[in-house]
Design a protein around this motif. Structure first.
Motif, PDB file in Angstrom:
ATOM      1  N   UNK A  24       0.831  -1.208   0.000  1.00  0.00           N
ATOM      2  CA  UNK A  24       0.000   0.000   0.000  1.00  0.00           C
ATOM      3  C   UNK A  24       0.864   1.256   0.000  1.00  0.00           C
ATOM      4  N   UNK A  25       1.536   1.566   1.118  1.00  0.00           N
ATOM      5  CA  UNK A  25       2.391   2.755   1.155  1.00  0.00           C
ATOM      6  C   UNK A  25       3.525   2.646   0.146  1.00  0.00           C
ATOM      7  N   UNK A  26       4.096   1.450   0.030  1.00  0.00           N
ATOM      8  CA  UNK A  26       5.182   1.248  -0.935  1.00  0.00           C
ATOM      9  C   UNK A  26       4.679   1.415  -2.361  1.00  0.00           C
ATOM     10  N   UNK A  27       3.462   0.969  -2.632  1.00  0.00           N
ATOM     11  CA  UNK A  27       2.859   1.118  -3.953  1.00  0.00           C
ATOM     12  C   UNK A  27       2.553   2.587  -4.228  1.00  0.00           C
ATOM     13  N   UNK A  28       2.044   3.292  -3.227  1.00  0.00           N
ATOM     14  CA  UNK A  28       1.765   4.707  -3.396  1.00  0.00           C
ATOM     15  C   UNK A  28       3.054   5.503  -3.609  1.00  0.00           C
ATOM     16  N   UNK A  29       4.118   5.141  -2.882  1.00  0.00           N
ATOM     17  CA  UNK A  29       5.400   5.835  -3.039  1.00  0.00           C
ATOM     18  C   UNK A  29       5.942   5.644  -4.447  1.00  0.00           C
ATOM     19  N   UNK A  30       5.787   4.454  -4.996  1.00  0.00           N
ATOM     20  CA  UNK A  30       6.233   4.191  -6.366  1.00  0.00           C
ATOM     21  C   UNK A  30       5.405   5.002  -7.357  1.00  0.00           C
ATOM     22  N   UNK A  31       4.091   5.030  -7.149  1.00  0.00           N
ATOM     23  CA  UNK A  31       3.196   5.738  -8.065  1.00  0.00           C
ATOM     24  C   UNK A  31       3.448   7.236  -8.072  1.00  0.00           C
ATOM     25  N   UNK A  32       3.866   7.782  -6.928  1.00  0.00           N
ATOM     26  CA  UNK A  32       4.103   9.225  -6.842  1.00  0.00           C
ATOM     27  C   UNK A  32       5.221   9.689  -7.781  1.00  0.00           C
ATOM     28  N   UNK A  33       6.077   8.758  -8.170  1.00  0.00           N
ATOM     29  CA  UNK A  33       7.197   9.120  -9.042  1.00  0.00           C
ATOM     30  C   UNK A  33       6.786   9.180 -10.509  1.00  0.00           C
ATOM     31  N   UNK A  34       5.625   8.631 -10.829  1.00  0.00           N
ATOM     32  CA  UNK A  34       5.177   8.579 -12.226  1.00  0.00           C
ATOM     33  C   UNK A  34       3.671   8.825 -12.286  1.00  0.00           C
ATOM     34  N   UNK A  35       3.215   9.338 -13.413  1.00  0.00           N
ATOM     35  CA  UNK A  35       1.785   9.497 -13.653  1.00  0.00           C
ATOM     36  C   UNK A  35       1.346   8.458 -14.680  1.00  0.00           C
ATOM     37  N   UNK A  36       1.205   7.232 -14.233  1.00  0.00           N
ATOM     38  CA  UNK A  36       0.817   6.155 -15.126  1.00  0.00           C
ATOM     39  C   UNK A  36      -0.704   6.101 -15.270  1.00  0.00           C
ATOM     40  N   UNK A  37      -1.210   5.811 -16.479  1.00  0.00           N
ATOM     41  CA  UNK A  37      -2.651   5.595 -16.641  1.00  0.00           C
ATOM     42  C   UNK A  37      -3.082   4.323 -15.911  1.00  0.00           C
ATOM     43  N   UNK A  38      -4.385   4.165 -15.732  1.00  0.00           N
ATOM     44  CA  UNK A  38      -4.925   3.066 -14.931  1.00  0.00           C
ATOM     45  C   UNK A  38      -4.478   1.695 -15.447  1.00  0.00           C
TER      46      UNK A  38
END
Length: 270
Positions: A24-38
């Protein structure tokens, strides 16, 4: 609800082991570095859950890297996990991935699993994609390279990613009926259960009549391994003349880490 942890478990007297992971937090931290589509988030989230579980199936000290390369809309996907459960990942894709069919996401290509361990030669295994989903490709990998029956269930949304793995232990031919029973029970798991239930509750829901030994949780966190020293070595390997040619046209050299988007700048003095 246990977040950002991996749990191993063992079916006693059945010759089958398993793993569960929630990010969860690790996934959110990874996502914050990129704006990937769904559509990309879903595939990358599944890959991160998968590599975290795969890293716990073998003993090594270093990193496990899973690379997916195909001719579909997902051009490349990389997921990495170290022996102490630090993860990172990235994806390259075509803009049309949001509207493509499931079998067009990866297309034809290959999945490469590499283990880089201290004091040992890198190990690499390769399996074709064949347009399948990631879980099916990894199951095929274990069937071909390890010759072990393995099943994976991988799910991800914008909030978290989760995975379940069951695998027969080596030389367990006498437990064929046990494997078939446990596989059938595990196959009833739903995406909602994977993304909402704590590990203990999910295992009880699936295997309440089995003897299951559940081990202590192992924390998982996002951590990029890029550094100034590593980038300096990369530039050094390109050679002095190549660096000088670039610096004739600009004041400095910019290098960006594709995993965390951190930018490094090297000027003429550097």
């Amino acid at each position: 609800m246990q977040k950002d942890c991996l749990r191993r478990f063992l079916f006693q007297d059945s010759g089958v082991r398993g793993e569960w992971v929630n990010l969860r937090s690790s996934w959110q931290a990874l996502k914050e570095k990129h704006r990937y589509p769904a559509a990309v988030q879903q595939q990358l989230g599944q890959a991160m859950a998968a590599v975290a579980m795969l890293s716990a199936t073998v003993k090594f000290k270093g990193s496990m890297i899973m690379q997916v390369q195909g001719d579909g809309k997902m051009r490349a996907l990389v997921a990495q996990c170290t022996h102490d459960r630090k993860i990172r990942g990235m994806a390259r894709f075509e803009p049309e991935i949001e509207s493509c069919k499931p079998d067009e996401i990866y297309g034809k290509g290959r999945l490469v699993l590499t283990i880089e361990s201290e004091g040992a030669e890198p190990y690499q295994g390769i399996v074709p994609l064949g347009g399948q989903n990631l879980a099916a490709v990894l199951q095929n990998y274990f069937s071909q390279s390890e010759q072990l029956k393995t099943r994976l269930w991988l799910y991800a949304d914008e909030f978290q990613s989760a995975g379940l793995l069951i695998q027969e232990l080596p030389s367990q031919e006498e437990h064929k009926a046990d494997w078939e029973r446990i596989e059938m029970l595990a196959d009833t798991v739903t995406e909602r259960e994977m993304l909402t239930l704590p590990c203990e509750d999910m295992l009880y829901r699936l295997f309440n009549e089995e003897k299951v030994m559940l081990y202590e949780p192992e924390g998982v966190l996002f951590r990029c391994s890029c550094s100034l020293a590593k980038l300096e070595n990369t530039l050094y390997s390109l050679g002095r003349s190549a660096m000088e040619d670039i610096l004739k046209e600009r004041d400095d050299i910019e290098v960006e880490c594709e995993f965390c988007n951190h930018q490094y700048r090297f000027d003429k003095v550097d």
